[in-house]
Design an enzyme around this catalytic site. Structure first.
Site, short mmCIF file in Angstrom:
data_model
loop_
_atom_site.label_atom_id
_atom_site.label_comp_id
_atom_site.label_asym_id
_atom_site.label_seq_id
_atom_site.Cartn_x
_atom_site.Cartn_y
_atom_site.Cartn_z
N PHE A 94 -0.06 3.06 2.86
CA PHE A 94 1.12 3.84 3.24
C PHE A 94 1.10 5.23 2.63
CE2 PHE A 94 4.30 4.63 -0.07
CZ PHE A 94 3.82 3.90 -1.14
N LYS A 95 0.30 5.42 1.58
CA LYS A 95 0.30 6.71 0.90
C LYS A 95 -0.18 7.85 1.80
CE LYS A 95 0.32 4.93 -3.75
NZ LYS A 95 0.37 3.48 -3.49
N ASP A 96 -0.91 7.49 2.87
CA ASP A 96 -1.31 8.53 3.83
C ASP A 96 -0.12 9.23 4.47
OD1 ASP A 96 -4.13 8.23 3.62
OD2 ASP A 96 -4.10 6.53 5.00
N LEU A 99 0.63 11.81 1.89
CA LEU A 99 -0.43 12.69 1.38
C LEU A 99 -1.15 13.48 2.46
CD1 LEU A 99 -1.53 10.52 -1.61
CD2 LEU A 99 -0.76 12.89 -1.74
#
Ligand SMILES: *Cc1c(COP(=O)(O)O)cnc(C)c1O
Length: 511
Positions: A94-96, A99
């Site tokens: 999910f960090k995409d 980021l």
């Protein structure tokens, strides 16, 4: 761009805006348009003109492999349980979502600042981040090959999953620098914090943060809380009399804090449910009457436990500090806003100092009460995590839309261990609120955590791991990689010298 303020605190918006009239019609717009509408509540067009912001958003999500970007899957219709797949970005976590956006935002500001400048006059950003796995690869994919930016990622040697390590170290762009540290994730984070506080490197380099202490990451994550709500309300069986809960597998409290802002903006979410693994400082806060302590009371346990969900293996949740500020502000008795702000700052400073010097603190009852109005929590053990991966595979056959996380042989759905922590917490929350909807956030693709998924499913009929392997993971383990080991005992000063030397080398390569 900066993570920590110079006094060591975290940045927060001065005010939480409100949704405009008619926001319900956002149900019919795309993920990108929704992101633009929400971000525009916080970002003024004088800072980033609307067309520029739209362009940044569009480019950030064009790298996602699903047209909906964050699709909602009906996991278990009988329990009104839905799963929000947040892993359709390039690194499958999910960090995409944050980021990819942050990388383009950094690039945008630098380009503006460097307009017409050449050589040494150009502003150069040195991004430093610590990772237990997912932040590092997402940051690298967000910043690789970006002009005027170097990115340094520190990770604990041997303590990230083999796939995660390869995802970082096989990116060979000149501006990407991976450093392995002998120690734990917390050691890496301490080094990063020491660098941000160091006058020496700050006088020669301008440092940028990618960890979730960066406010822009939280901002970008607000979008999918709205998106999932709208997806649910548009689904065939939606009943508007039922309440909606969102369950979030939590570590540093960045993901769920975005949910808190969504709720404060006005999204009708009943409860934000914190799901923790055995590193349960957040769960203990609620169960102990508002004690926020590194160690559980009456135990001798110390340090972080290694679990099946390593991205949530933390001792303290950095972003909880931000929530505490808002709770302290909300419950303060003073009349003037300026006075309440002042008091909230003072309270948070005292609590955080106690956390450092005494290992914990206790909040007043009103603050705990305010927290409990918006949040509930559940702690999920390692054994339950594995059992949940298995039971989801055997009992959940979602049929709305394709998902790369379903077995083609049995149709069973495969969750990664972080998502499993969320699903297990959801099931407990469903027991308490059987008449509500639950949206459980799926934070990573199962292929990223092959070891735990295999442990859960290897004796199940029809299970073949390679079947769910995303194409970019095929052959990854054999690819060429590059990493700089930080010698044991080098300390943060040693890392500082490596950073300086590698930036210098990189710039020389460009001249
Ligand atoms: C980072 C991460 C989490 C925890 O998110 P926080 O914002 O730190 O609470 C959960 N699951 C996965 C897969 C992650 O990468």
């Amino acid at each position: 761009m900066k993570g920590l303020a110079s006094d060591g605190g975290l940045f927060i918006p001065e005010e939480v805006p409100s949704l405009p009239q008619g926001w319900e019609s956002w149900a019919d717009i795309s993920f990108e348009e929704l992101a633009f509408n929400i971000m525009s509540l916080f970002v003024s067009p004088e800072e980033v003109p609307a067309d520029d912001l739209k362009d940044i958003i569009k480019r950030s999500y064009s790298t996602f492999d699903h047209p909906e970007r964050t699709p909602l899957v009906e996991l278990d219709p009988k329990q009104n349980l839905y799963l929000l797949e947040l892993w359709h970005g390039p690194t499958r976590a999910f960090k995409d979502v944050a980021l990819q956006f942050l990388g383009n935002l950094f690039e945008y500001f630098l380009k503006r600042e460097n307009e017409g400048k050449v050589g040494k006059d150009r502003h150069h950003l040195t991004v430093v981040g610590a990772t237990s796995g997912d932040t590092g690869s997402a940051a690298i994919y967000g910043l690789r090959n970006k002009k005027d930016t170097s990115v340094f990622i520190l990770f604990p040697n041997g303590k990230v999953s083999p796939i995660q390590e390869k995802q970082m170290t096989t990116v060979l762009d000149a501006n990407v620098h991976n450093l392995t540290v002998e120690g734990s994730f917390d050691d890496c984070q301490d080094i990063v914090k020491a660098l941000f506080a160091d006058p020496d490197i700050n006088s020669t380099h301008s440092l940028g943060a990618v960890n979730s202490i960066n406010w822009a990451r939280i901002l970008a994550q607000i979008t999918y809380y709205f998106y999932s709500y709208f997806s649910l309300t548009k689904s065939a069986n939606y009943n508007k009399d039922k309440k909606v809960n969102v369950v979030v597998p939590s570590g540093n409290f960045g993901d769920i804090l975005a949910g808190y802002f969504a709720k404060r903006l006005g999204l009708p979410v009943e409860k934000l449910v914190i799901a923790t693994n055995e590193n349960d400082i957040l769960d203990r806060f609620f169960r102990s009457g508002g004690h926020y302590t590194k160690k559980a009371l009456n135990t001798t346990d110390e340090g972080v436990k290694e679990t099946h969900s390593p991205a949530m293996d933390i001792l303290v949740s950095s972003n909880f500090e931000r929530l505490l500020w808002f709770l302290a502000f909300q419950t303060d008795r003073a009349n003037a806003v300026s006075e309440r702000r002042q008091h909230a700052c003072e309270n948070v400073t005292t609590w955080l100092n106690d956390l450092k010097s005494k290992g914990g603190f206790q909040v007043p009852p009103a603050v705990l009460e305010a927290a409990m109005a918006d949040f509930s929590s559940h702690r999920v053990s390692n054994d339950e995590t594995i059992a949940t991966i298995r039971s989801v595979y055997k009992t959940c056959f979602p049929n709305n839309g394709p998902s790369s996380s379903k077995s083609t042989k049995t149709g069973g759905y495969i969750v990664d261990p972080h998502t499993a922590v969320g699903v297990a917490a959801s099931q407990r929350s469903i027991q308490e609120h059987p008449d509500s909807y639950h949206i459980s956030l799926s934070t990573a693709h199962p292929a990223k955590f092959a070891g735990s998924v295999d442990l859960a499913l290897r004796s199940e009929d029809g299970y073949v791991f390679d079947e769910i392997l995303p194409k970019e993971f095929i052959g990854l383990m054999e690819r060429e990689s590059r990493v700089t080991p930080v010698p044991a005992g080098a300390g943060w000063e040693g890392v500082r010298e490596i950073v300086k030397a590698e930036v210098e080398q990189e710039l020389q390569g460009q001249r």
